[in-house]
Design an enzyme around this catalytic site. Structure first.
Site, short mmCIF file in Angstrom:
data_model
loop_
_atom_site.label_atom_id
_atom_site.label_comp_id
_atom_site.label_asym_id
_atom_site.label_seq_id
_atom_site.Cartn_x
_atom_site.Cartn_y
_atom_site.Cartn_z
N TYR A 47 0.85 -1.20 0.00
CA TYR A 47 0.00 0.00 0.00
C TYR A 47 0.89 1.25 0.00
O TYR A 47 0.63 2.20 -0.72
CB TYR A 47 -0.91 0.00 1.24
CG TYR A 47 -1.91 1.13 1.23
CD1 TYR A 47 -3.22 0.91 0.80
CD2 TYR A 47 -1.56 2.42 1.63
CE1 TYR A 47 -4.14 1.94 0.77
CE2 TYR A 47 -2.47 3.45 1.59
CZ TYR A 47 -3.76 3.22 1.17
OH TYR A 47 -4.67 4.24 1.13
N PHE A 94 -9.08 18.87 -24.86
CA PHE A 94 -9.55 17.49 -24.92
C PHE A 94 -10.84 17.46 -24.09
O PHE A 94 -11.01 18.27 -23.18
CB PHE A 94 -8.48 16.52 -24.38
CG PHE A 94 -8.94 15.10 -24.46
CD1 PHE A 94 -9.11 14.49 -25.70
CD2 PHE A 94 -9.27 14.38 -23.33
CE1 PHE A 94 -9.59 13.20 -25.79
CE2 PHE A 94 -9.75 13.08 -23.41
CZ PHE A 94 -9.91 12.49 -24.64
N THR A 95 -11.74 16.53 -24.42
CA THR A 95 -13.09 16.56 -23.81
C THR A 95 -13.05 16.61 -22.27
O THR A 95 -13.66 17.48 -21.66
CB THR A 95 -13.88 15.31 -24.25
OG1 THR A 95 -13.07 14.16 -24.04
CG2 THR A 95 -14.27 15.40 -25.72
N ASP A 128 0.43 18.14 -21.68
CA ASP A 128 -0.31 16.87 -21.71
C ASP A 128 0.47 15.93 -22.61
O ASP A 128 0.46 16.06 -23.83
CB ASP A 128 -1.73 17.10 -22.23
CG ASP A 128 -2.54 15.80 -22.29
OD1 ASP A 128 -1.93 14.72 -22.40
OD2 ASP A 128 -3.78 15.86 -22.25
N LYS A 151 -1.62 5.41 -23.35
CA LYS A 151 -1.32 5.61 -24.77
C LYS A 151 0.16 5.30 -25.05
O LYS A 151 0.51 4.14 -25.18
CB LYS A 151 -1.71 7.03 -25.15
CG LYS A 151 -3.25 7.16 -25.05
CD LYS A 151 -3.72 8.57 -25.13
CE LYS A 151 -5.23 8.63 -25.13
NZ LYS A 151 -5.80 8.72 -26.48
N ARG A 175 -15.84 12.35 -33.36
CA ARG A 175 -15.16 13.48 -32.76
C ARG A 175 -15.67 14.73 -33.48
O ARG A 175 -15.07 15.21 -34.42
CB ARG A 175 -13.63 13.34 -32.90
CG ARG A 175 -13.03 12.46 -31.82
CD ARG A 175 -13.37 12.98 -30.45
NE ARG A 175 -12.84 12.25 -29.33
CZ ARG A 175 -13.50 12.08 -28.18
NH1 ARG A 175 -14.71 12.55 -28.01
NH2 ARG A 175 -12.95 11.45 -27.17
N PHE A 182 -21.31 12.37 -25.22
CA PHE A 182 -20.90 11.39 -26.23
C PHE A 182 -20.70 10.00 -25.65
O PHE A 182 -20.78 9.01 -26.36
CB PHE A 182 -19.63 11.85 -26.97
CG PHE A 182 -18.41 11.95 -26.09
CD1 PHE A 182 -18.12 13.12 -25.41
CD2 PHE A 182 -17.54 10.88 -25.94
CE1 PHE A 182 -16.99 13.22 -24.60
CE2 PHE A 182 -16.41 10.96 -25.14
CZ PHE A 182 -16.14 12.14 -24.46
C1 LIG Z 1 -4.69 14.16 -24.97
C2 LIG Z 1 -5.43 13.45 -23.90
N1 LIG Z 1 -5.43 13.94 -22.66
C3 LIG Z 1 -6.08 13.32 -21.66
C4 LIG Z 1 -6.80 12.18 -21.88
C5 LIG Z 1 -7.54 11.53 -20.76
O1 LIG Z 1 -6.87 10.39 -20.38
P1 LIG Z 1 -7.60 9.12 -19.77
O2 LIG Z 1 -8.48 8.54 -20.84
O3 LIG Z 1 -6.50 8.20 -19.36
O4 LIG Z 1 -8.39 9.60 -18.62
C6 LIG Z 1 -6.83 11.63 -23.16
C7 LIG Z 1 -7.59 10.41 -23.42
O5 LIG Z 1 -7.84 9.99 -24.53
C8 LIG Z 1 -6.13 12.29 -24.20
O6 LIG Z 1 -6.14 11.83 -25.46
#
Ligand SMILES: Cc1ncc(COP(=O)(O)O)c(C=O)c1O
Length: 481
Positions: free
Chosen positions: A79, A131-132, A222, A265, A388, A454
């Site tokens: 832990y 990003f969303t 990011d 990724k 998208r 979405f």
């Molecule tokens: C550029 C980018 N930032 C952040 C995220 C969010 O990451 P996670 O899906 O691991 O929460 C993503 C996810 O696709 C992403 O493409």
């Protein structure tokens, strides 16, 4: 690695061999129609047993290496104080140059902590593109998200090598207009997801840093697709051609105040990471970590994945690992272009993107062309892509739809998962669909969540176009596939 054949054609050749495989099925078109209807014309809601090639995302769907799997066996499942974490922290220091590492359960967890610690109501968060989940977290914290991209960013048939660049003139204008005190940070996203996986240049990052530093604005990076952005810098900026992927990554990180990433990724695991050299940032984030994620040595991740992330961070600096997905994507894009389809150019990271506005020019944006195209691709092929476009934008405070800048169907290419014959299959069926594009109609919401609609929203095909498309498909290919 791209190899030129004797006939002059270049193909990406896998610099790995496949030792573990997973069986997949190609459901016939009739079943695809049923499955799409059950899923409310939302590819997120399909079950994988109904999916042939899963190109929804490259997130958490990549093939791990033998060394990553082996590392999982020596994970120190404690832990607190896990040796796996200290191995990760050493790797982060080596590869990225940061002294403080904070594991989190995935990328959006890092965004949540960023929003919690750095963003307050009235702030303006600047970025090359949103990003969303990023946008949602910062807006929930009361900030406005402003995207200060270059004019080239929205040109889906561009040849510009770095469409993910941030526009420095707009950056200066924002500083003049809002004042640096209202800008908690400027965020650069490697291979901007929603712009079609388009990278920024090293020069652009340097200039962003220079302007940000002059106004004491932290630079947040990011790095979910950090190795792919490094690959594009190496390939597309002649002045960086002699640098290794590792050197480009180190150079980028030397400019960054705080890195966060989805480890799902480039590093091919399931988790996330924040890293910095600022003890102040580290302490402020750490204060919230046990509440939202877990203790500092696992941060909500399985320790096995922490161990595999160390290996993934090192492996992503190998040219053959960093290049594998971009080369397959370039092949995919070029094959679609050869057949006259409106694939987004230049080919980017993460996915082959298709411009739904040009594919389905008869559909108004209010009928969600990107969502309709993603559904139609599934009906015609069993390939699951992702919308998208405007479905990925939530309504504004007045309840109006917000048209997206781009309407893209995204066919992700998970790293080391699909073969060239599978890509060829997708090209063939997309080409058939393009030749029958007039059969594809619009979509309308029947169930619509307020936030990130979405994911769980359900839609219906206007005038039942799905059945007509499947009839045309069966007339040509029969009922077996
Ligand atoms: C550029 C980018 N930032 C952040 C995220 C969010 O990451 P996670 O899906 O691991 O929460 C993503 C996810 O696709 C992403 O493409």
């Amino acid at each position: 690695m791209n190899i030129q054949l004797r006939n002059g054609k270049t193909i990406p050749v896998e610099m790995h061999k496949v030792r573990i495989v997973q069986k997949i099925n190609l459901p016939p078109a009739k079943r695809r129609l049923e499955a799409m209807t059950e899923a409310g014309y939302n590819t997120f809601l399909l079950r994988t047993r109904d999916v042939f090639l899963d190109m929804l995302t490259d997130s958490g769907t990549n093939a791990m290496s033998d060394n990553q799997l082996a590392a999982m066996m020596i994970a120190d499942d404690a832990y607190a104080g896990s040796e796996s974490f200290f191995r990760l922290a050493d790797t982060v220091r080596d590869i990225l140059g940061f002294n403080y590492s904070i594991p989190v359960h995935q990328g959006r967890a890092a965004e949540h902590l960023l929003a919690k610690v750095f963003v307050k109501p009235g702030d303006v968060v600047l970025m090359n593109y949103h990003f969303t989940t990023t946008k949602a977290h910062f807006e929930i914290a009361g900030a406005t998200v402003l995207e200060i991209y270059t004019d080239e960013a929205m040109n889906t048939s561009s040849t510009h090598p770095f469409r993910g660049n941030l526009d420095l003139r707009k950056f200066q204008e924002c500083i003049d207009k809002y004042g640096a005190a209202r800008i908690p940070f400027v965020r650069m996203e490697a291979t901007t997801n929603l712009v079609g996986g388009q990278p920024f240049s090293l020069d652009n990052l340097r200039q962003v840093k220079q302007l940000a530093a002059a106004h004491n604005i932290p630079l947040v990076y990011d790095g979910s697709l950090i190795s792919e952005n490094a690959y594009f810098i190496k390939e597309r900026d002649p002045s960086c051609a002699g640098m290794s992927i590792a050197e480009i990554i180190r150079e980028m990180m030397s400019l960054v105040d705080l890195l966060y990433l989805s480890a799902r990724k480039s590093t091919c695991v399931r988790g996330g990471l924040m890293a910095t050299n600022s003890k102040d940032y580290y302490d402020r984030i750490l204060a919230w970590l046990p509440l939202y994620e877990g203790f500092s040595t696992y941060g909500g991740m399985s320790i096995k994945e922490v161990e595999a992330m160390s290996v993934g961070l090192r492996e992503m600096t190998d040219y053959h690992v960093a290049s594998v997905s971009p080369e397959f994507i370039a092949y995919f894009v070029n094959r679609l272009l050869e057949n006259g389809l409106p694939a987004v150019t230049p080919p980017g990271g993460l996915a082959c993107h298709v411009d739904a506005k040009r594919f389905l020019p008869h559909l108004p944006q209010s009928q969600y062309p990107a969502g309709a195209l993603a559904a139609a691709i599934y009906l015609a092929s069993g390939v699951r892509s992702m919308e998208r476009g405007s479905i990925s934008m939530d309504r504004d405070a007045q309840g109006n739809d917000v048209p997206a800048d781009l309407e893209l169907a995204r066919l992700a290419v998970p790293r080391r998962v699909y073969t060239l014959s599978q890509i060829e299959y997708a090209v063939d069926r997309l080409t058939w669909l393009y030749q029958h594009r007039e059969l594809v109609g619009g979509l309308e919401f029947i169930e619509e969540p307020k936030v990130l609609r979405f994911f769980f929203g359900r839609l219906k095909a206007l005038d039942g176009w799905g059945s007509k498309l499947v009839q045309a498909f069966e007339a040509e290919f029969g009922t077996a596939c």
